[in-house]
Write a protein that holds these residues in place. Structure first.
Motif, PDB file in Angstrom:
ATOM      1  N   SER A  99     -49.345 -39.410 -31.752  1.00 35.69           N
ATOM      2  CA  SER A  99     -49.123 -39.280 -33.074  1.00 35.69           C
ATOM      3  C   SER A  99     -48.064 -38.485 -33.029  1.00 35.69           C
ATOM      4  N   THR A 101     -47.230 -36.899 -35.993  1.00 37.72           N
ATOM      5  CA  THR A 101     -47.937 -36.053 -37.236  1.00 37.72           C
ATOM      6  C   THR A 101     -48.717 -34.973 -36.570  1.00 37.72           C
ATOM      7  N   GLY A 116     -51.165 -42.217 -35.014  1.00 38.31           N
ATOM      8  CA  GLY A 116     -49.910 -43.095 -34.101  1.00 38.31           C
ATOM      9  C   GLY A 116     -50.099 -44.548 -34.388  1.00 38.31           C
ATOM     10  N   VAL A 167     -49.414 -42.493 -41.369  1.00 40.78           N
ATOM     11  CA  VAL A 167     -48.405 -41.478 -41.994  1.00 40.78           C
ATOM     12  C   VAL A 167     -46.893 -41.990 -41.383  1.00 40.78           C
TER      13      VAL A 167
END
Ligand SMILES: Cc1ncc(COP(=O)(O)OP(=O)(O)O)c(N)n1
Ligand SMILES: Cc1nc(C(=O)O)sc1CCOP(=O)(O)O
Ligand SMILES: [Mg+2]
Length: 207
Positions: free
Chosen positions: A132, A134, A162, A182
């Motif tokens: 990921s 984020t 992810g 995201v």
């Protein structure tokens, strides 16, 4: 309301200066849940942005979820997502009422999900499934856990971490109801690409 499809999550850094534009582009493509995730302590900005997102969501008949903050969710009369250190679910349910959508982070632990179900969660979230951008340090979770979760739980199952259009299909095949994304959605170069990605995520649920 059936909780199934794309769960778009905002990021204050990624969407700096283009929050509403990119969120509207996602809503155009179809979003089941939209989570406002802003880890800052700028309460005034958080309230302002959350109000603007609520208005947009109302226009597109999408449910807004606030990350971490049950008080803000109550103020706006929307849902909330709570992690393991964000406060207990039972008082959040009492505060927000029976109809509110309340989500719970369960990492890779079925026991946490069973507990969340008992405490009134509307969905449980497992992750992270892939690398990921984020949240690189989030604990990992396997597809096998999803099979077990599908057998054991009677709540919508959300996957996070992810997720992109290239890796999401197996999650749906293993019983995931909500794909929480995201970067794989909002990391796009243009609003047109955000809309295209949102449509494509939703199409994974109709195969
Ligand atoms: C849908 C969804 N799943 C998991 C999380 C992560 O929640 P948490 O563990 O509380 O971490 P933060 O997002 O608060 O950093 C989430 N937000 N949404
Ligand atoms: C907020 C969050 N929680 C996770 C968890 O595993 O609990 S992974 C994650 C980040 C999701 O963003 P992206 O789609 O860019 O990886
Ligand atoms: Mg949290």
């Amino acid at each position: 309301m059936k909780l199934r499809g794309l769960y778009a999550i905002t990021d204050s850094h990624l969407l700096d200066g283009k929050l509403l534009k990119y969120v509207e582009a996602a809503l155009e493509g179809g979003v089941t849940l939209l989570q406002y995730r802003d880890k800052s302590s700028d309460d005034a900005r958080r309230l302002r942005e959350a109000e603007a997102l609520r208005e947009l969501c109302e226009r597109y008949k999408t449910q807004l979820i606030i990350n971490d903050d049950a008080e803000l969710a109550a103020r706006l009369n929307v849902g909330v997502h709570l992690g393991q250190t964000d406060g207990p679910l039972t008082p959040a349910r009492a505060l927000l009422g029976r109809q509110a959508i309340i989500g719970s982070t369960c990492h890779a632990q079925l026991e946490l999900a069973e507990q969340a179900a008992k405490e009134g969660a509307s969905y449980v979230a497992f992750g992270r499934f892939f690398n990921s951008n984020t949240k690189p340090g989030a604990p990992t979770c396997s597809l096998e856990l999803l099979d077990q979760a599908r057998k054991q739980l009677h709540l919508p199952i959300c996957a996070i971490g992810g997720i992109t259009l290239d890796n999401a299909a197996p999650l749906v095949a293993h019983g995931v109801d909500l794909l929480a994304v995201v970067h794989g959605l909002f990391g796009a170069e243009s609003t047109a690409e955000v809309t295209r990605r949102a449509r494509a995520f939703n199409e994974l649920f109709s195969i």
